[in-house]
Design an enzyme around this catalytic site. Sequence first.
Site, PDB file in Angstrom:
ATOM      1  N   TYR A  60       0.826  -1.219   0.000  1.00 21.45           N
ATOM      2  CA  TYR A  60       0.000   0.000   0.000  1.00 21.45           C
ATOM      3  C   TYR A  60       0.860   1.269   0.000  1.00 21.45           C
ATOM      4  CZ  TYR A  60      -3.811  -3.202   0.767  1.00 21.45           C
ATOM      5  OH  TYR A  60      -4.708  -4.226   0.605  1.00 21.45           O
ATOM      6  N   GLY A  61       1.779   1.364   0.963  1.00 16.84           N
ATOM      7  CA  GLY A  61       2.581   2.577   1.062  1.00 16.84           C
ATOM      8  C   GLY A  61       3.409   2.807  -0.181  1.00 16.84           C
ATOM      9  N   GLU A  80      10.722  -5.206  -5.600  1.00 20.03           N
ATOM     10  CA  GLU A  80       9.837  -6.108  -4.845  1.00 20.03           C
ATOM     11  C   GLU A  80      10.474  -7.485  -4.730  1.00 20.03           C
ATOM     12  OE1 GLU A  80       6.857  -6.135  -3.110  1.00 20.03           O
ATOM     13  OE2 GLU A  80       7.451  -8.238  -2.880  1.00 20.03           O
ATOM     14  N   MET A 161     -10.854  -6.215   3.801  1.00 19.36           N
ATOM     15  CA  MET A 161     -11.696  -5.413   4.708  1.00 19.36           C
ATOM     16  C   MET A 161     -11.095  -4.016   4.806  1.00 19.36           C
ATOM     17  SD  MET A 161     -12.606  -8.156   7.690  1.00 19.36           S
ATOM     18  CE  MET A 161     -13.927  -7.237   8.443  1.00 19.36           C
ATOM     19  N   VAL A 289      16.020  -5.794  -1.620  1.00 21.11           N
ATOM     20  CA  VAL A 289      16.986  -4.792  -1.153  1.00 21.11           C
ATOM     21  C   VAL A 289      17.648  -5.293   0.127  1.00 21.11           C
ATOM     22  CG1 VAL A 289      17.233  -2.457  -0.220  1.00 21.11           C
ATOM     23  CG2 VAL A 289      15.767  -2.863  -2.221  1.00 21.11           C
ATOM     24  N   GLU A 398     -13.996  -9.370  13.950  1.00 19.61           N
ATOM     25  CA  GLU A 398     -14.465  -9.622  12.592  1.00 19.61           C
ATOM     26  C   GLU A 398     -15.136 -10.999  12.574  1.00 19.61           C
ATOM     27  OE1 GLU A 398     -10.983  -9.298  10.116  1.00 19.61           O
ATOM     28  OE2 GLU A 398     -11.488 -11.113   9.027  1.00 19.61           O
ATOM     29  N   HIS A 483      -1.576  -8.243  11.121  1.00 17.40           N
ATOM     30  CA  HIS A 483      -1.546  -6.781  11.078  1.00 17.40           C
ATOM     31  C   HIS A 483      -0.321  -6.187  11.759  1.00 17.40           C
ATOM     32  CE1 HIS A 483      -6.287  -6.933  11.027  1.00 17.40           C
ATOM     33  NE2 HIS A 483      -5.762  -7.329   9.887  1.00 17.40           N
ATOM     34  N   ASN A 521      -9.041  -2.965  10.990  1.00 17.56           N
ATOM     35  CA  ASN A 521      -8.092  -3.485  10.008  1.00 17.56           C
ATOM     36  C   ASN A 521      -7.289  -2.312   9.425  1.00 17.56           C
ATOM     37  OD1 ASN A 521     -10.827  -4.716  10.099  1.00 17.56           O
ATOM     38  ND2 ASN A 521      -9.727  -6.432   9.230  1.00 17.56           N
TER      39      ASN A 521
HETATM   40  P1  FAE Z   1       2.928  -4.609   2.573  1.00 18.34           P
HETATM   41  O1  FAE Z   1       1.601  -4.581   1.933  1.00 18.34           O
HETATM   42  O2  FAE Z   1       3.290  -5.757   3.439  1.00 18.34           O
HETATM   43  O3  FAE Z   1       4.018  -4.472   1.394  1.00 18.34           O
HETATM   44  C1  FAE Z   1       5.397  -4.582   1.632  1.00 18.34           C
HETATM   45  C2  FAE Z   1       6.045  -5.197   0.398  1.00 18.34           C
HETATM   46  O4  FAE Z   1       7.462  -5.065   0.494  1.00 18.34           O
HETATM   47  C3  FAE Z   1       5.761  -6.683   0.237  1.00 18.34           C
HETATM   48  O5  FAE Z   1       5.285  -6.936  -1.070  1.00 18.34           O
HETATM   49  C4  FAE Z   1       7.118  -7.334   0.492  1.00 18.34           C
HETATM   50  O6  FAE Z   1       7.312  -8.538  -0.246  1.00 18.34           O
HETATM   51  C5  FAE Z   1       8.079  -6.258   0.056  1.00 18.34           C
HETATM   52  N1  FAE Z   1       9.401  -6.332   0.702  1.00 18.34           N
HETATM   53  C6  FAE Z   1       9.668  -6.589   1.998  1.00 18.34           C
HETATM   54  N2  FAE Z   1      11.011  -6.532   2.230  1.00 18.34           N
HETATM   55  C7  FAE Z   1      11.596  -6.226   1.013  1.00 18.34           C
HETATM   56  C8  FAE Z   1      12.938  -6.042   0.602  1.00 18.34           C
HETATM   57  N3  FAE Z   1      13.971  -6.126   1.478  1.00 18.34           N
HETATM   58  N4  FAE Z   1      13.174  -5.769  -0.693  1.00 18.34           N
HETATM   59  C9  FAE Z   1      12.146  -5.680  -1.580  1.00 18.34           C
HETATM   60  N5  FAE Z   1      10.847  -5.862  -1.228  1.00 18.34           N
HETATM   61  C10 FAE Z   1      10.578  -6.120   0.060  1.00 18.34           C
HETATM   62  O7  FAE Z   1       3.191  -3.292   3.445  1.00 18.34           O
HETATM   63  N6  FAE Z   1      -5.626  -5.448   6.399  1.00 18.34           N
HETATM   64  C11 FAE Z   1      -6.825  -4.843   6.250  1.00 18.34           C
HETATM   65  O8  FAE Z   1      -6.927  -3.612   6.366  1.00 18.34           O
HETATM   66  N7  FAE Z   1      -7.947  -5.590   5.960  1.00 18.34           N
HETATM   67  C12 FAE Z   1      -7.903  -6.952   5.851  1.00 18.34           C
HETATM   68  O9  FAE Z   1      -8.924  -7.593   5.567  1.00 18.34           O
HETATM   69  C13 FAE Z   1      -6.650  -7.598   6.042  1.00 18.34           C
HETATM   70  N8  FAE Z   1      -6.554  -8.954   5.996  1.00 18.34           N
HETATM   71  C14 FAE Z   1      -5.315  -9.532   6.055  1.00 18.34           C
HETATM   72  C15 FAE Z   1      -5.187 -10.904   5.900  1.00 18.34           C
HETATM   73  C16 FAE Z   1      -3.940 -11.504   5.856  1.00 18.34           C
HETATM   74  C17 FAE Z   1      -3.824 -12.992   5.706  1.00 18.34           C
HETATM   75  C18 FAE Z   1      -2.775 -10.705   5.968  1.00 18.34           C
HETATM   76  C19 FAE Z   1      -1.406 -11.313   5.901  1.00 18.34           C
HETATM   77  C20 FAE Z   1      -2.886  -9.338   6.145  1.00 18.34           C
HETATM   78  C21 FAE Z   1      -4.144  -8.744   6.203  1.00 18.34           C
HETATM   79  N9  FAE Z   1      -4.284  -7.373   6.358  1.00 18.34           N
HETATM   80  C22 FAE Z   1      -5.511  -6.786   6.269  1.00 18.34           C
HETATM   81  C23 FAE Z   1      -3.109  -6.510   6.622  1.00 18.34           C
HETATM   82  C24 FAE Z   1      -2.657  -5.700   5.396  1.00 18.34           C
HETATM   83  O10 FAE Z   1      -2.542  -6.530   4.274  1.00 18.34           O
HETATM   84  C25 FAE Z   1      -1.329  -5.009   5.736  1.00 18.34           C
HETATM   85  O11 FAE Z   1      -1.549  -4.157   6.842  1.00 18.34           O
HETATM   86  C26 FAE Z   1      -0.785  -4.187   4.579  1.00 18.34           C
HETATM   87  O12 FAE Z   1      -0.558  -4.985   3.439  1.00 18.34           O
HETATM   88  C27 FAE Z   1       0.511  -3.483   4.969  1.00 18.34           C
HETATM   89  O13 FAE Z   1       0.827  -2.552   3.949  1.00 18.34           O
HETATM   90  P2  FAE Z   1       2.290  -2.000   3.791  1.00 18.34           P
HETATM   91  O14 FAE Z   1       2.305  -1.054   2.646  1.00 18.34           O
HETATM   92  O15 FAE Z   1       2.794  -1.532   5.105  1.00 18.34           O
END
Ligand code: FAE
Length: 542
Positions: A60-61, A80, A161, A289, A398, A483, A521
């Site tokens: 997301y970020g 990525e 969600m 990275v 939830e 989370h 969430n």
């Molecule tokens: P994120 O989406 O985790 O993205 C980080 C990216 O950086 C990933 O693609 C990594 O592979 C990549 N990365 C990491 N280290 C490196 C590196 N060294 N070099 C290159 N790439 C790298 O971060 N949240 C909700 O609001 N609603 C929901 O219904 C919900 N359900 C969920 C269900 C599951 C099973 C899971 C696992 C999470 C859920 N979440 C939910 C949480 C939500 O997906 C999470 O808070 C966000 O994805 C976090 O967003 P960020 O941008 O912080």
Amino acid sequence: MRGNGSGGVSRRRFIVGTGSILGAVTLSARVSAAQAAATPAAAVIDNGAHVPVLVIGTGYGGSVAALRLAQAGVNVQMVEMGMAWDTPGSDGKIFCNTTSPDNRSYWLRTKTKQPLSNFFGIPIDKSIPRYTGILDAEDFSGITVYQGRGVGGGSLVNGGMAVTPKRENFGAILPSVNADEMYNTYYPRANAGLGVGMIDPAWFDTTDCYQYARVGRKQAQRSGFPFVFVPDVYDWDYMKQEAAGTATKSALAGEILYGNNYGKKSLQKTYIAQIKATGKVTISPLHKVTSVSPASGGGYTVLIDQINTNGDTTVTKTVTADKVFFAAGSVGTSKLLTKLKATGALPNLNSEIGKGWGDNGNVMCGRANHIWDPTGSLQATIPCGGIDNWAAGGAFAEVAPLPTGIETFASFYLSITKNPNRGTFTWNAGANRVDLDWQTAWKQPSIDMAKTIFDKINAKEGTIYRTDLFGVYKIWNDTLTYHPLGGAVLNKATDNYGRLHGYSGLYVIDGALIPGNTSVNPFVTITALAERNIEKIIATDL
Ligand code: FAE
């Protein structure tokens, strides 16, 4: 007579081996994931490249940062570590189903690690080939942190969600951020960018696939708790077509935790589709990275391992970036910054790095319903409602699906709680890795808060907890989080817009900025905060 899950319901009727879905769902818009991702693979970053902006991570970020920078005319390189998830497998689908996990399901594991690990106490995890699969179950001492891996980050695996916190709770979530600006500008912008929508309440009342949620609502209300509909990024019209038999089943076919082939609007279909349309962003999948340090001529030297689907490094690249955005997720960003500070690559980072990490108070449980309260053999994988006892009991639960394909008489819940405990990441030089000091016992406040809801419902309904879903006689799954939040907290490790203290041109723009809890969430808040911060950064730093 009681269907108490460990005796009252016929065990033979359960499908052991189903994936647990609990928490994540997916869905899509009117195009399949295969169609959405059909753009030809772009070139990946070259060794020796010099780029104006490098974004680490595509969740997301990272997606918000890349899109807004590209729209402002800046060329952006996104890096990525996971796969592109744009190519169907031999079954014609990009993502595998929760009921039949294969190599695509887990990040470099040889056995699944399902959040719901048992049925009737019997372990249901299975062997899989080691591969750079979509869901990482990353083990730290005392907790397993689930994260999405691939272009789209957590949006690939989550339940979609899409919840904006109640305004009255915002001051505790991000105390240094102007709430008026967030609720007037950035939450609406995030919701629009993500394609957030709400289930049609009339359809909810009649469709078979939400019988489980209607049971959840009825029982919550009988105990005096408000049941609230929760928005989602699933295409609700598509789900109606699934139910009517006029579209390929997706949420109604158990797709969620390992990706969703049709109805869920993951970032691939929203922000990243827009990013690709700008023509100004290159995305390098299977690139990880490993280091960022000041370059002698200005900017930063970034070391990147290109990996294969076994996780082995095939090439190490050295590139230069004028500015670097850390968007590797709460854990990914915290691990990188903790290591870089401790090993001398970025020694001027301040002492807040690695601190303030929380699990959003996640805890799971199941309840056994009476035989006259069936939850339905068909369950949509997309949760659409929750039980709100945040103000009185510190818990928002939830009502989650248990899409086994058979009647289980079980109700299943993922609770978000006001757990005050916070962990710290530290560099372990001997083991050459970053540790997190979390302890499983720190979940006890979460259990106590969730019990304010479920003890009362059980007392009212004359029902009991399921004890067979997370082990043998184990009521609570208190060893995971979906989370992760914090580790490079806004206005502590960074300034109030995510600029890292100690280095100009380094930013954090993901869940690491949020100090451990969002009361609901998290991804809408992560997206909205990123929208706020990147607007300021573009206006003042570029
Ligand atoms: P994120 O989406 O985790 O993205 C980080 C990216 O950086 C990933 O693609 C990594 O592979 C990549 N990365 C990491 N280290 C490196 C590196 N060294 N070099 C290159 N790439 C790298 O971060 N949240 C909700 O609001 N609603 C929901 O219904 C919900 N359900 C969920 C269900 C599951 C099973 C899971 C696992 C999470 C859920 N979440 C939910 C949480 C939500 O997906 C999470 O808070 C966000 O994805 C976090 O967003 P960020 O941008 O912080």
